[in-house]
Design a protein around this motif. Structure first.
Motif, PDB file in Angstrom:
ATOM      1  N   ALA A  66      -2.191   8.597  -1.327  1.00 51.97           N
ATOM      2  CA  ALA A  66      -3.255   8.485  -0.313  1.00 51.97           C
ATOM      3  C   ALA A  66      -2.678   8.623   1.085  1.00 51.97           C
ATOM      4  O   ALA A  66      -3.270   9.275   1.951  1.00 51.97           O
ATOM      5  CB  ALA A  66      -3.972   7.138  -0.457  1.00 51.97           C
ATOM      6  N   PHE A  67      -1.497   8.047   1.284  1.00 51.83           N
ATOM      7  CA  PHE A  67      -0.850   8.158   2.586  1.00 51.83           C
ATOM      8  C   PHE A  67      -0.499   9.608   2.894  1.00 51.83           C
ATOM      9  O   PHE A  67      -0.775  10.113   3.965  1.00 51.83           O
ATOM     10  CB  PHE A  67       0.403   7.270   2.652  1.00 51.83           C
ATOM     11  CG  PHE A  67       0.110   5.831   2.985  1.00 51.83           C
ATOM     12  CD1 PHE A  67       0.348   5.327   4.258  1.00 51.83           C
ATOM     13  CD2 PHE A  67      -0.410   4.974   2.023  1.00 51.83           C
ATOM     14  CE1 PHE A  67       0.072   3.997   4.572  1.00 51.83           C
ATOM     15  CE2 PHE A  67      -0.693   3.649   2.326  1.00 51.83           C
ATOM     16  CZ  PHE A  67      -0.454   3.156   3.602  1.00 51.83           C
ATOM     17  N   SER A  68       0.083  10.296   1.907  1.00 57.33           N
ATOM     18  CA  SER A  68       0.486  11.678   2.194  1.00 57.33           C
ATOM     19  C   SER A  68      -0.729  12.595   2.303  1.00 57.33           C
ATOM     20  O   SER A  68      -0.725  13.551   3.077  1.00 57.33           O
ATOM     21  CB  SER A  68       1.500  12.187   1.169  1.00 57.33           C
ATOM     22  OG  SER A  68       1.134  11.832  -0.120  1.00 57.33           O
ATOM     23  N   ARG A  69      -1.802  12.267   1.536  1.00 56.91           N
ATOM     24  CA  ARG A  69      -3.025  13.075   1.628  1.00 56.91           C
ATOM     25  C   ARG A  69      -3.556  13.076   3.056  1.00 56.91           C
ATOM     26  O   ARG A  69      -3.976  14.088   3.581  1.00 56.91           O
ATOM     27  CB  ARG A  69      -4.087  12.500   0.666  1.00 56.91           C
ATOM     28  CG  ARG A  69      -5.332  13.354   0.531  1.00 56.91           C
ATOM     29  CD  ARG A  69      -6.219  12.864  -0.599  1.00 56.91           C
ATOM     30  NE  ARG A  69      -6.703  11.504  -0.373  1.00 56.91           N
ATOM     31  CZ  ARG A  69      -6.497  10.485  -1.200  1.00 56.91           C
ATOM     32  NH1 ARG A  69      -5.822  10.647  -2.315  1.00 56.91           N
ATOM     33  NH2 ARG A  69      -6.985   9.287  -0.918  1.00 56.91           N
ATOM     34  N   LEU A  70      -3.519  11.899   3.683  1.00 59.60           N
ATOM     35  CA  LEU A  70      -4.038  11.794   5.048  1.00 59.60           C
ATOM     36  C   LEU A  70      -2.974  12.054   6.111  1.00 59.60           C
ATOM     37  O   LEU A  70      -3.261  12.022   7.297  1.00 59.60           O
ATOM     38  CB  LEU A  70      -4.633  10.405   5.279  1.00 59.60           C
ATOM     39  CG  LEU A  70      -5.867  10.032   4.469  1.00 59.60           C
ATOM     40  CD1 LEU A  70      -6.459   8.734   4.981  1.00 59.60           C
ATOM     41  CD2 LEU A  70      -6.934  11.132   4.537  1.00 59.60           C
ATOM     42  N   GLY A  71      -1.753  12.279   5.672  1.00 60.64           N
ATOM     43  CA  GLY A  71      -0.684  12.516   6.634  1.00 60.64           C
ATOM     44  C   GLY A  71      -0.346  11.282   7.450  1.00 60.64           C
ATOM     45  O   GLY A  71       0.018  11.362   8.626  1.00 60.64           O
ATOM     46  N   VAL A  72      -0.514  10.115   6.835  1.00 60.32           N
ATOM     47  CA  VAL A  72      -0.218   8.858   7.524  1.00 60.32           C
ATOM     48  C   VAL A  72       1.157   8.386   7.090  1.00 60.32           C
ATOM     49  O   VAL A  72       1.428   8.281   5.886  1.00 60.32           O
ATOM     50  CB  VAL A  72      -1.257   7.773   7.149  1.00 60.32           C
ATOM     51  CG1 VAL A  72      -0.949   6.455   7.839  1.00 60.32           C
ATOM     52  CG2 VAL A  72      -2.658   8.253   7.502  1.00 60.32           C
ATOM     53  N   TRP A 129       0.797  -1.230   0.000  1.00 67.53           N
ATOM     54  CA  TRP A 129       0.000   0.000   0.000  1.00 67.53           C
ATOM     55  C   TRP A 129       0.826   1.276   0.000  1.00 67.53           C
ATOM     56  O   TRP A 129       0.570   2.172  -0.819  1.00 67.53           O
ATOM     57  CB  TRP A 129      -0.978   0.008   1.178  1.00 67.53           C
ATOM     58  CG  TRP A 129      -2.177  -0.853   0.989  1.00 67.53           C
ATOM     59  CD1 TRP A 129      -2.335  -1.817   0.024  1.00 67.53           C
ATOM     60  CD2 TRP A 129      -3.369  -0.849   1.760  1.00 67.53           C
ATOM     61  NE1 TRP A 129      -3.549  -2.421   0.168  1.00 67.53           N
ATOM     62  CE2 TRP A 129      -4.215  -1.841   1.226  1.00 67.53           C
ATOM     63  CE3 TRP A 129      -3.802  -0.113   2.857  1.00 67.53           C
ATOM     64  CZ2 TRP A 129      -5.466  -2.112   1.756  1.00 67.53           C
ATOM     65  CZ3 TRP A 129      -5.051  -0.379   3.389  1.00 67.53           C
ATOM     66  CH2 TRP A 129      -5.882  -1.363   2.834  1.00 67.53           C
ATOM     67  N   PRO A 130       1.821   1.389   0.906  1.00 67.27           N
ATOM     68  CA  PRO A 130       2.591   2.640   0.926  1.00 67.27           C
ATOM     69  C   PRO A 130       3.266   2.928  -0.415  1.00 67.27           C
ATOM     70  O   PRO A 130       3.479   4.099  -0.761  1.00 67.27           O
ATOM     71  CB  PRO A 130       3.640   2.404   2.013  1.00 67.27           C
ATOM     72  CG  PRO A 130       3.069   1.335   2.864  1.00 67.27           C
ATOM     73  CD  PRO A 130       2.253   0.471   1.966  1.00 67.27           C
TER      74      PRO A 130
END
Ligand code: ATP
Length: 244
Positions: free
Chosen positions: A42-48, A35-36
């Motif tokens: 998507a990860f950076s959009r949510l700051g995860v 996923w990453p």
């Protein structure tokens, strides 16, 4: 794979389908590793921030290495392999240098997976120095933690020995390429191989093929009795206590 003193690098060929059972675990690894890379936006959009380290533990021969390789294959990642025991046995400073060098090369070849086999050898040597000097294990461990920015976010996953269903799946994987007589009942073999690890089941299938050839070098099929003969000659290395 190319080998540079103690490290091997490759893009693994093994896929999730080559691993019998362990559905939940495979899903977790997919999420943690694929996923990453596939959904980095998507990860950076949510700051995860993605997990950087995964500790796989469990009895030998139950596919820890194979799982790591399948994750590497799925993510099309370069796969660096290191052994804790090997690092530990090196001359003073050599192990740390190799560790740092491997992380450097892995960053250059990103996305990468560093598979650190027998990590317990390094972690277990923490402390224990009576003279106040740092031990080999301490220095290796601190190098590892520095390179990984700590391990606080690491995910710990237990890889259990296969249950009945998983044993069946593993037998299927390892007979896929074999010419097997229709009288071979993999469900029955799975039931007869309690406590067998994946490695032992793989060995059983290969050995059954050898027995068939030994019986008749022009044999065209591996039959139930060949599996039976091998099964009866084997005793699993794990005991019930290892599991509970
Ligand atoms: P160790 O702790 O001894 O390094 P491991 O847990 O890393 O063992 P692997 O090296 O991945 O185990 O597995 C050993 C062999 O057993 C592999 O060649 C693999 O094909 C086979 N094997 C183990 N588990 C499975 C499984 N679930 N499905 C298919 N094959 C398996």
């Amino acid at each position: 794979p190319s080998i540079t003193r103690g490290v091997t690098v490759e893009i693994p060929k093994v896929s999730w389908e080559d691993i019998g059972g362990l559905y939940e675990l495979k899903k977790k690894l997919q999420q943690a590793v694929e996923w990453p890379l596939k959904h980095s936006s998507a990860f950076s959009r949510l700051g995860v921030s993605p997990i950087r380290g995964i500790l796989l533990h469990g009895p030998p021969g139950c596919s820890k290495t194979t799982l790591a390789k399948a994750a590497g294959h799925a993510a099309q990642a370069s796969f660096f392999s290191l052994s804790g025991a090997e690092l530990f046995s090196m001359y003073v400073g050599e192990g740390e240098a190799l560790l740092r060098n491997t992380f450097r090369r892995a960053r250059l070849a990103a996305p990468s997976i560093i598979f650190f086999d027998e990590a317990d050898v390094v972690a277990a040597r923490r402390g224990g120095s009576s003279s106040g000097s740092t031990t080999v294990g301490e220095r290796l461990l601190s190098t590892l933690l520095t390179e990984m920015d700590g391990l606080e976010q690491a995910k710990v996953l237990y890889v259990p020995p296969p249950d009945l269903e998983a044993r069946y799946e593993i037998l299927r994987v390892h007979t896929r390429g074999m010419k097997v007589d229709p009288d071979v009942d993999l469900g029955q073999i799975a039931a007869d191989t309690e406590l067998f690890t994946g490695a032992e089941l793989e060995g059983l299938c290969k050995e059954a093929g050898i027995v068939a050839l030994r019986e008749d070098i022009s044999a065209t099929l591996v039959c139930s009795r060949h599996f039976q003969t091998v099964r009866n000659s084997l005793k699993p290395a794990l005991t019930r206590e290892d599991i509970n």
